[in-house]
Write a protein that holds these residues in place. Structure first.
Motif, mmCIF file in Angstrom:
data_model
loop_
_atom_site.group_PDB
_atom_site.id
_atom_site.type_symbol
_atom_site.label_atom_id
_atom_site.label_comp_id
_atom_site.label_asym_id
_atom_site.label_seq_id
_atom_site.Cartn_x
_atom_site.Cartn_y
_atom_site.Cartn_z
ATOM 1 N N MET A 100 -2.065 8.819 2.425
ATOM 2 C CA MET A 100 -3.425 8.292 2.339
ATOM 3 C C MET A 100 -4.472 9.406 2.336
ATOM 4 O O MET A 100 -4.311 10.436 2.987
ATOM 5 N N GLY A 101 -5.546 9.148 1.591
ATOM 6 C CA GLY A 101 -6.656 10.076 1.525
ATOM 7 C C GLY A 101 -6.442 11.247 0.606
ATOM 8 O O GLY A 101 -7.243 12.196 0.595
ATOM 9 N N ASP A 160 -9.203 2.298 -1.629
ATOM 10 C CA ASP A 160 -9.768 1.998 -0.314
ATOM 11 C C ASP A 160 -10.085 0.498 -0.297
ATOM 12 O O ASP A 160 -11.109 0.054 -0.822
ATOM 13 N N GLN A 162 0.842 -1.195 0.000
ATOM 14 C CA GLN A 162 0.000 0.000 0.000
ATOM 15 C C GLN A 162 0.880 1.248 0.000
ATOM 16 O O GLN A 162 2.074 1.194 0.333
ATOM 17 N N SER A 192 -10.821 -1.579 2.176
ATOM 18 C CA SER A 192 -11.963 -2.009 2.984
ATOM 19 C C SER A 192 -13.239 -1.924 2.165
ATOM 20 O O SER A 192 -14.099 -2.818 2.220
ATOM 21 N N GLU A 249 -3.753 4.677 -5.281
ATOM 22 C CA GLU A 249 -4.430 4.528 -4.001
ATOM 23 C C GLU A 249 -5.818 3.913 -4.197
ATOM 24 O O GLU A 249 -6.559 4.298 -5.100
#
Length: 546
Positions: free
Chosen positions: A106-107, A115, A100, A117, A113
């Protein structure tokens, strides 16, 4: 040590000896640690991320240990997702590690990138992401435990690049937890015995948990004690030796009339480790029958979803063993019904429609069956109508000898054969795949060549996406087909280009010498079998529309 080293040491401590990967710059610390542990963990380099997860799936099915795959972020993870979905629907323990982006990025829609989950949340048992180097070892151990617990399945572990490269300190490497599962209570066993003893026609569906628990012998012993008939759930034909007198066939696609009648007549159905999946249940229609069902499964959630007459949430093998001594001697009627179904199964295998084309797939499968009956073997298969001949005419006599996608994933057969061959080094692995499936992941034959694996790939080539053609025929009528033609490929030449020995078969009598030569070859081989699309399935040619 850094967290990458802690992760690999945790894999080692849990008995992991093989991992599959497509390398990526997002988990360099792990790759370096795997290089340092090359004496205990084999690192297999795949050609595509779907190949890595399919290979891990095949390895897990045959070894009954979790399959491990490493891929890079973004595109690598999305490519690997098909293997996660397949492991989910097949109830196969798999841990996918994804490199990752660093935590600090992140974000912010960083390069590649995703997400994870959100992406994997509905198809994995869990998505875990350690947020510090000190947590990586524990997260790895938890993922391995969860993947194998209850109903096995996939777990995704997301590894931020800076976390795996960071200092984990003097972290204690977790040791594996001993397996644990609930046991059936004496009350449950008595109630189940009453159900069984009160039935005259008992039908057992042996499913994926029989395979996962290595409970084929216990299933056979219970069937003998109960005088019950056994069918296998979809692509779980190695749940019981197909030569066993209790075995009466497969609840799969194109179900023959005698098995439809068996379901209708049964006054008790025992789900032995089967979740009564969509194919086994004829798109859930059998779930809607007013049928007395006793379900044996380790997952209480899976039992609750089905809502059977009675469910026992416990390990299936020990429960079958206990029930074998709790039930009464079967009635003459029950034993006679088992004998009748066995006779109908043998008649179904003995009879087959005559082939239209120059290659008779019935003869092909019967020859493979006769030769593999003499050696340790594993058979993998892809999605596609060619597999109906395999389902109908091959007899699975050994436990852990079948790897086929219950999820119906195309491209499964060749990479899963790589995993199966690494799981059982002395076995001959034969992989059946269609032309469409081979063109998706056939490059994994190169992985088999690189590792010197005894894999024989049989490409069944009719130049079409024939399963879709069959559905279009039913939906739109004769000749109303779209998007189903595939330009013919010289698969024998392609196999040779990958480094495998290759043969081309255009007539039935050419197959036996080609297959025998492939078995005699101590390495990868490919047999290109040209079939006629009019021989659409083992059930016979397409019927004219009304």
């Amino acid at each position: 040590m850094n967290a990458g080293e802690a992760l690999v040491r945790t894999l080692d401590s849990h008995g992991v000896d093989t991992v599959f990967c497509v390398p990526g710059e997002s988990y360099l610390a792990v790759l370096e640690s795997l290089r340092g542990h090359a004496n205990s963990i084999r690192l297999i380099t795949n050609r595509h991320e779907s190949g890595a997860t399919f290979a891990a799936n095949g390895y897990a099915k045959i070894s009954r240990k979790p399959g491990i795959a490493f891929v890079s972020r973004g595109p690598g993870a999305t490519n690997a997702s098909i293997g996660v979905h397949t492991a989910d629907q097949d109830s196969v323990p798999l841990v996918l590690f994804i490199g990752q982006i660093p935590l600090s990025e992140m974000g912010r829609e960083a390069f590649q990138e995703v997400d994870y989950s959100a992406m994997f949340g509905t198809m994995a048992k869990a998505v875990m992401e350690p947020n510090s180097p000190a947590n990586v070892a524990r997260t790895t151990a938890d993922a391995l435990t969860l993947a194998q617990s209850g109903r096995p399945g996939p777990v995704v572990v997301v590894l931020p690049e800076d976390v795996t490269e960071g200092d984990a300190g003097e972290v204690a490497i977790p040791q594996p937890m001993p397996p644990s599962s609930a046991e059936a209570s004496q009350t449950q066993l008595r109630e189940a015995a009453v159900l069984i003893d009160g039935a005259d026609k008992v039908l057992i569906i042996g499913g994926e948990m029989i395979k996962a628990e290595a409970a084929t012998m216990r299933l056979g012993a219970f069937a003998e004690s109960a005088g019950a008939a056994v069918v296998s759930a979809f692509r779980c034909q190695d749940a019981l030796n197909n030569d066993h007198p209790a075995y009466v066939g497969l609840f799969g696609l194109g179900r023959p009339p005698y098995l439809k009648q068996a379901w209708a007549e049964a006054d008790l159905v025992i789900l032995a480790g089967s979740r009564l999946d969509a194919i086994t249940s004829e798109d859930f229609n059998l779930r809607n029958d007013d049928k007395t069902i006793l379900m044996l499964h380790p997952s209480a959630d899976t039992i609750a979803e089905l809502r059977p007459t009675m469910g026992i949430a416990a390990a299936v093998g020990p429960t079958l063993r206990s029930l074998s001594t709790a039930i009464q001697t079967p009635t003459a009627e029950r034993a006679a019904w088992q004998v009748k179904l066995r006779s109908e199964f043998e008649a179904f295998q003995a009879n087959a429609p005559e082939a239209v084309g120059d290659v008779d797939m019935t003869a092909v499968i019967r020859h493979v069956d006769s030769r593999l009956a003499q050696v340790d073997h594993v058979v993998t298969n892809d999605a596609g109508n060619f597999s109906t001949w395999l389902h109908r005419h091959f007899r699975y006599r050994l436990p852990d000898s079948q790897a086929g996608p219950m999820s119906g994933s195309m491209g499964y057969a060749v990479p899963s054969a790589v995993g199966a061959a690494l799981a059982r080094n002395d076995a001959r692995v034969v992989s059946f795949v269609g032309d469409g499936g081979f063109l998706m992941t056939g490059q994994e034959l190169s992985t088999a060549v690189q590792n010197g694996l005894k894999v024989t790939v049989i490409v069944c080539d009719n130049g079409h996406y024939a399963t879709i053609m069959m559905h279009q025929h039913r939906y739109a009528g004769d000749g109303n087909y779209a998007a189903i033609k595939i330009n013919s490929t010289d698969f024998a030449a392609l196999g040779a280009a990958y480094g495998a020995r290759s043969w081309r078969v255009e007539k039935t009598d050419e197959f036996a010498p080609a297959f025998d030569a492939a078995l005699a070859h101590d390495g990868p081989g490919l047999i290109h079998v040209l079939t006629d699309v009019r021989d659409i399935s083992a059930g016979g040619p397409l019927k004219p529309s009304a």
